[in-house]
Design an enzyme around this catalytic site. Structure first.
Site, PDB file in Angstrom:
ATOM      1  N   GLU A   1       5.184 -67.872  51.462  1.00  0.00           N
ATOM      2  CA  GLU A   1       5.242 -69.227  50.613  1.00  0.00           C
ATOM      3  C   GLU A   1       6.386 -70.122  50.453  1.00  0.00           C
ATOM      4  O   GLU A   1       7.212 -69.582  49.403  1.00  0.00           O
ATOM      5  CB  GLU A   1       4.518 -69.131  49.352  1.00  0.00           C
ATOM      6  CG  GLU A   1       3.119 -68.456  49.399  1.00  0.00           C
ATOM      7  CD  GLU A   1       2.341 -68.650  48.023  1.00  0.00           C
ATOM      8  OE1 GLU A   1       1.495 -69.173  48.116  1.00  0.00           O
ATOM      9  OE2 GLU A   1       2.816 -68.349  47.020  1.00  0.00           O
TER      10      GLU A   1
ATOM     11  N   SER B   1       0.904 -75.990  49.124  1.00  0.00           N
ATOM     12  CA  SER B   1       0.237 -77.362  49.369  1.00  0.00           C
ATOM     13  C   SER B   1      -0.762 -77.512  50.474  1.00  0.00           C
ATOM     14  O   SER B   1      -0.925 -78.347  51.102  1.00  0.00           O
ATOM     15  CB  SER B   1       1.477 -78.382  49.523  1.00  0.00           C
ATOM     16  OG  SER B   1       2.313 -78.673  48.379  1.00  0.00           O
TER      17      SER B   1
ATOM     18  N   GLU C   1       6.964 -68.125  41.321  1.00  0.00           N
ATOM     19  CA  GLU C   1       6.965 -68.486  39.882  1.00  0.00           C
ATOM     20  C   GLU C   1       7.206 -67.301  39.076  1.00  0.00           C
ATOM     21  O   GLU C   1       7.975 -67.426  37.818  1.00  0.00           O
ATOM     22  CB  GLU C   1       5.535 -69.084  39.325  1.00  0.00           C
ATOM     23  CG  GLU C   1       5.450 -70.369  39.683  1.00  0.00           C
ATOM     24  CD  GLU C   1       3.889 -71.034  40.043  1.00  0.00           C
ATOM     25  OE1 GLU C   1       3.025 -70.414  39.847  1.00  0.00           O
ATOM     26  OE2 GLU C   1       3.922 -71.866  40.910  1.00  0.00           O
TER      27      GLU C   1
ATOM     28  N   GLY D   1       3.053 -76.434  45.366  1.00  0.00           N
ATOM     29  CA  GLY D   1       2.696 -77.625  44.096  1.00  0.00           C
ATOM     30  C   GLY D   1       3.411 -78.900  44.312  1.00  0.00           C
ATOM     31  O   GLY D   1       3.569 -79.712  43.296  1.00  0.00           O
TER      32      GLY D   1
ATOM     33  N   ASN E   1      -5.103 -68.941  44.197  1.00  0.00           N
ATOM     34  CA  ASN E   1      -4.364 -68.394  42.957  1.00  0.00           C
ATOM     35  C   ASN E   1      -4.605 -69.752  41.873  1.00  0.00           C
ATOM     36  O   ASN E   1      -4.150 -70.697  42.100  1.00  0.00           O
ATOM     37  CB  ASN E   1      -3.078 -68.447  43.488  1.00  0.00           C
ATOM     38  CG  ASN E   1      -2.260 -68.212  42.081  1.00  0.00           C
ATOM     39  OD1 ASN E   1      -2.411 -67.995  41.072  1.00  0.00           O
ATOM     40  ND2 ASN E   1      -0.695 -68.342  42.443  1.00  0.00           N
TER      41      ASN E   1
ATOM     42  N   HIS F   1       5.145 -63.602  43.427  1.00  0.00           N
ATOM     43  CA  HIS F   1       4.929 -65.144  43.388  1.00  0.00           C
ATOM     44  C   HIS F   1       6.068 -65.824  42.883  1.00  0.00           C
ATOM     45  O   HIS F   1       6.750 -65.087  42.123  1.00  0.00           O
ATOM     46  CB  HIS F   1       3.650 -65.518  42.505  1.00  0.00           C
ATOM     47  CG  HIS F   1       3.385 -66.985  42.918  1.00  0.00           C
ATOM     48  ND1 HIS F   1       4.160 -68.083  42.339  1.00  0.00           N
ATOM     49  CD2 HIS F   1       2.384 -67.560  43.522  1.00  0.00           C
ATOM     50  CE1 HIS F   1       3.578 -69.045  42.785  1.00  0.00           C
ATOM     51  NE2 HIS F   1       2.579 -68.846  43.447  1.00  0.00           N
TER      52      HIS F   1
HETATM   53  C1  PEP Z   1       0.776 -70.998  45.127  1.00  0.00           C
HETATM   54  O1  PEP Z   1       1.176 -71.249  44.014  1.00  0.00           O
HETATM   55  O2  PEP Z   1       0.514 -70.038  45.534  1.00  0.00           O
HETATM   56  C2  PEP Z   1       0.548 -72.166  46.068  1.00  0.00           C
HETATM   57  C3  PEP Z   1       0.335 -71.980  47.221  1.00  0.00           C
HETATM   58  O3  PEP Z   1       0.299 -73.537  45.363  1.00  0.00           O
HETATM   59  P1  PEP Z   1       0.053 -74.826  45.988  1.00  0.00           P
HETATM   60  O4  PEP Z   1      -1.173 -74.508  46.896  1.00  0.00           O
HETATM   61  O5  PEP Z   1      -0.425 -75.608  44.678  1.00  0.00           O
HETATM   62  O6  PEP Z   1       1.098 -75.205  46.531  1.00  0.00           O
END
Ligand code: PEP
Length: 254
Positions: free
Chosen positions: A170, A216, A100, A176, A9, A98
């Site tokens: 997630e 992460s 966000e 992040g 992503n 997501h």
């Molecule tokens: C994401 O935003 O879907 C995600 C998993 O981000 P990160 O790997 O940077 O934590």
């Protein structure tokens, strides 16, 4: 056997030239180095989808994904992108739900249910994201919340439609932040999600659903997380912006 899928992503990163370079590097590394049957998906910004689609044309296992879509088919929705537009440029996957989108754009599970329907009707694969915030986990309500997110966005689907959906767990506190869930925490939640699916659709259907972990994931923690029996791949944010890191994560999915 359910599919193993590792998706990147990119979020709102990379201009066109940078996006093309990253894509070419990933395609070449995947061709040269990836021997397992894992599917790789690049979820690029909307504006790059059309040209990146052409760069992926010769690649067997690197596919194209979008990060969002409109729930509407067409019309006066300034700034929005429809599923038929996405499909017309070769998009195969669409991330829905997501954290966000939930946090910054106020999107809800009721809306995600409509977006999932639109993506499926267009013949693409939704990657439906669910996950709890830290305070929810600390209050020990994480399983209740995540299974409710799954019910609200997906349980209106027939078993046949559900089998076309990919779920990404997630935990919001891991996105992040550099703080990943432990492999035990990931496995626990993935097993709970699968049991929840089995409760509604039966064990056979639940066993066919790909459940990715996201939050992460890096080359050095991917092997352990991906080795968990109910973890079928990853949704990768930050580490998908570097071809070497991303392909090393792909290689961790056996
Ligand atoms: C994401 O935003 O879907 C995600 C998993 O981000 P990160 O790997 O940077 O934590």
């Amino acid at each position: 056997m359910r599919k193993k899928i590792v998706a990147g992503n990119w979020k709102m990163n990379k201009n066109l030239e940078e996006g093309h370079q990253l894509t070419s590097e990933v395609v070449n590394m995947v061709k040269d180095e990836v021997t397992s049957a894992v599917q790789v998906v690049l979820c690029t910004p909307f504006i790059h989808l059309n040209s990146i689609s052409k760069l992926l044309a010769g690649s067997k296992n690197v596919m194209l994904g979008a990060q969002n879509c409109s729930e509407h088919a067409s019309g006066a929705y300034t700034g929005e992108t429809s599923v038929s537009m996405l499909k017309s440029v070769g998009t195969q996957f669409v991330i829905i739900g997501h954290s966000e989108r939930r946090e910054y754009f106020g999107e809800t599970d009721a809306l995600f249910a409509k977006k999932v329907d639109a993506v499926l009707a267009a013949g693409m694969t939704p990657i439906y994201c669910c996950g709890e915030k830290l305070e929810v986990r600390e209050a020990n309500n994480h399983i209740k919340l995540v299974t409710a997110q799954v019910s609200e966005a997906l349980f209106h689907l027939s078993a046949e439609a559900l089998q076309k959906v990919v779920i990404a767990y997630e935990p919001v506190w891991a996105i992040g932040t550099g703080k990943t869930a432990s492999s035990a925490q990931a496995q626990e939640m993935h097993a709970e999600i699968r049991a929840h699916l089995a409760g509604k659709y039966g064990k056979n259907v639940a066993e066919e659903i790909t459940i990715q972990y996201g939050g992460s994931v890096k080359p050095d923690n991917a092997v352990e997380i991906f080795a968990q029996p109910d973890v079928d791949g990853g949704l990768i944010g930050g580490a998908s912006l570097k071809s070497r890191d991303f392909v090393d994560i792909v290689k961790a999915m056996k």
